[in-house]
Design a protein around this motif. Sequence first.
Motif, mmCIF file in Angstrom:
data_model
loop_
_atom_site.group_PDB
_atom_site.id
_atom_site.type_symbol
_atom_site.label_atom_id
_atom_site.label_comp_id
_atom_site.label_asym_id
_atom_site.label_seq_id
_atom_site.Cartn_x
_atom_site.Cartn_y
_atom_site.Cartn_z
ATOM 1 N N THR A 262 0.831 -1.202 0.000
ATOM 2 C CA THR A 262 0.000 0.000 0.000
ATOM 3 C C THR A 262 0.870 1.260 0.000
ATOM 4 O O THR A 262 0.570 2.224 -0.703
ATOM 5 N N ASP B 90 2.342 1.597 -3.597
ATOM 6 C CA ASP B 90 1.363 1.849 -4.664
ATOM 7 C C ASP B 90 0.791 3.255 -4.533
ATOM 8 O O ASP B 90 -0.372 3.455 -4.184
ATOM 9 N N GLU C 68 -2.433 4.160 -6.143
ATOM 10 C CA GLU C 68 -3.500 3.242 -5.746
ATOM 11 C C GLU C 68 -4.091 2.495 -6.937
ATOM 12 O O GLU C 68 -5.280 2.198 -6.998
#
Length: 104
Positions: free
Chosen positions: A64, A67, A70
């Motif tokens: 997370t 990234d 997202e």
Amino acid sequence: ADEIVQCVADLKAETGDDNIVVPSADSFMSSEARFAAIDSDEDGGIDLAELEDAMLSNATDAFTAMDADEGGAVSNDEFTAHKATRKATKKAIRLCVEDINDAE
């Protein structure tokens, strides 16, 4: 831990380095506290399922964080940027720990 967090926040503000991420105090848990966090059934031992859960949680958090857009996948640019962030943050933490130890 709170002193380190404050020092890293101050260092980030002073340098303007956006690659520095101010850690939470939880990042500096003792070995005993980390063990207790993994030992979810509180039986005094860590079984394979508890370790797998902890590792999956850590891997998910790392993914997370990498990234950035997202998009569900980490590009080479995101991976490289995350690596730079980790390096800058570790350097800031190391400097702060040294400063705190020197002051004592």
